[in-house]
Design an enzyme around this catalytic site. Structure first.
Site, PDB file in Angstrom:
ATOM      1  NE  ARG A   1      -3.563  -0.029   2.312  1.00 58.20           N
ATOM      2  CZ  ARG A   1      -4.360   0.311   3.335  1.00 58.20           C
ATOM      3  NH1 ARG A   1      -4.581  -0.643   4.416  1.00 58.20           N
ATOM      4  NH2 ARG A   1      -5.255   1.276   3.386  1.00 58.20           N
ATOM      5  CG  HIS A   2       3.486   2.021   2.767  1.00 54.09           C
ATOM      6  ND1 HIS A   2       3.078   3.284   3.560  1.00 54.09           N
ATOM      7  CD2 HIS A   2       2.922   1.182   3.587  1.00 54.09           C
ATOM      8  CE1 HIS A   2       2.458   2.987   4.894  1.00 54.09           C
ATOM      9  NE2 HIS A   2       2.258   1.605   4.785  1.00 54.09           N
TER      10      HIS A   2
ATOM     11  NE  ARG B   1       3.524 -16.906 -12.982  1.00 47.15           N
ATOM     12  CZ  ARG B   1       3.834 -16.116 -14.295  1.00 47.15           C
ATOM     13  NH1 ARG B   1       4.061 -14.696 -14.346  1.00 47.15           N
ATOM     14  NH2 ARG B   1       3.671 -16.876 -15.478  1.00 47.15           N
TER      15      ARG B   1
ATOM     16  NE  ARG C   1       1.313   0.463   7.206  1.00 45.34           N
ATOM     17  CZ  ARG C   1       0.065  -0.151   6.944  1.00 45.34           C
ATOM     18  NH1 ARG C   1      -0.539  -0.470   7.928  1.00 45.34           N
ATOM     19  NH2 ARG C   1      -0.286  -0.079   5.792  1.00 45.34           N
TER      20      ARG C   1
END
Length: 235
Positions: A81-82, A94, A189
């Site tokens: 999100r940052h 993968r 945070r």
């Protein structure tokens, strides 16, 4: 089947990919008035504090701190999100078979949420609740890891088989930011009584942020001091 349960998270500074200094921040600020002569100037706590107090933020972008983070996937997703001033590269399910290492809350981790969103608090919870949390995590992890291995053994591609793995699966990623972006991250945070704007982060990402804050304070001491002095508000 054997799985590993962990409750620790970490961010380790990559010194080889970390650059800049308090002096470089001051030089970036002075170039507007000194031109190329700014390159010969040194650090000054007064200038850095002035920049922080008046929120002149661009000089704090002249630097870089890079970290190797080990944490469960749900912590990594909070990091993503940052975006401004950050770069990420993460282990890929993968291309690599993932490890059977999973997060489970330790006894120190408060479990019970009380109150409404934005105002709630956590309480420790009973021994029985901690037991239920640990058993439930372990049971779900064993089932999902078994399903993952069953698909791999059947020749199903890793990128498909990984779908059954939960967000408590551990991942590793590099996270690189300039000091300005890191200060914004820390303001959101971490919890601190010195903060002008209090934040209430999830405890797991706060534990990672604390590691980052220690490294930041050691690498850019004058900038960190000004950040704390001015209410932990990113410029």
């Amino acid at each position: 089947m054997t799985i590993t349960l962990r409750s620790d998270v970490s961010a380790t500074l990559d010194a080889d990919n970390t650059a800049g200094s308090d002096a470089k921040i001051c030089q970036a600020a002075r170039v507007s008035t000194l031109g190329s002569a700014a390159a010969e100037s040194g650090e000054a706590s007064g200038l850095i504090n002035y920049l922080m107090r008046h929120r002149h933020g661009s000089p704090f972008e002249h630097g870089q701190l890079s970290f190797l983070v080990e944490a469960p996937i749900f912590v990594a997703r909070e990091f993503m999100r940052h975006r401004i001033g950050w770069s990420y590269n993460e282990t890929s399910g993968r291309y690599k078979e993932l490890e059977p290492t999973f997060y489970t809350p330790d006894r120190w981790r408060p479990l019970v949420q009380e109150g409404k969103p934005g105002e709630y608090q956590f309480t420790q919870g009973t021994n029985e609740q901690h037991d239920v949390a640990r058993w439930s995590h372990a049971g779900a992890y064993r089932w999902s890891w078994g399903a993952y291995q069953e698909m791999l053994d059947a020749g199903i591609a890793r990128e498909v088989a990984r779908n059954v793995l939960p967000v408590g699966t551990y991942t590793s990623f590099y996270a690189t930011a300039n000091p300005r972006a890191l200060m914004h991250f820390l303001s959101l945070r971490t919890q601190s009584d010195e903060a002008t704007f209090r934040s209430f982060p999830q405890q797991e990402i706060e534990a990672v942020a604390v590691d980052m804050e220690v490294a930041f304070a050691a690498t850019f001491p004058l900038t960190y001091e000004a950040f704390v002095k001015n209410g932990r508000v990113a410029p």
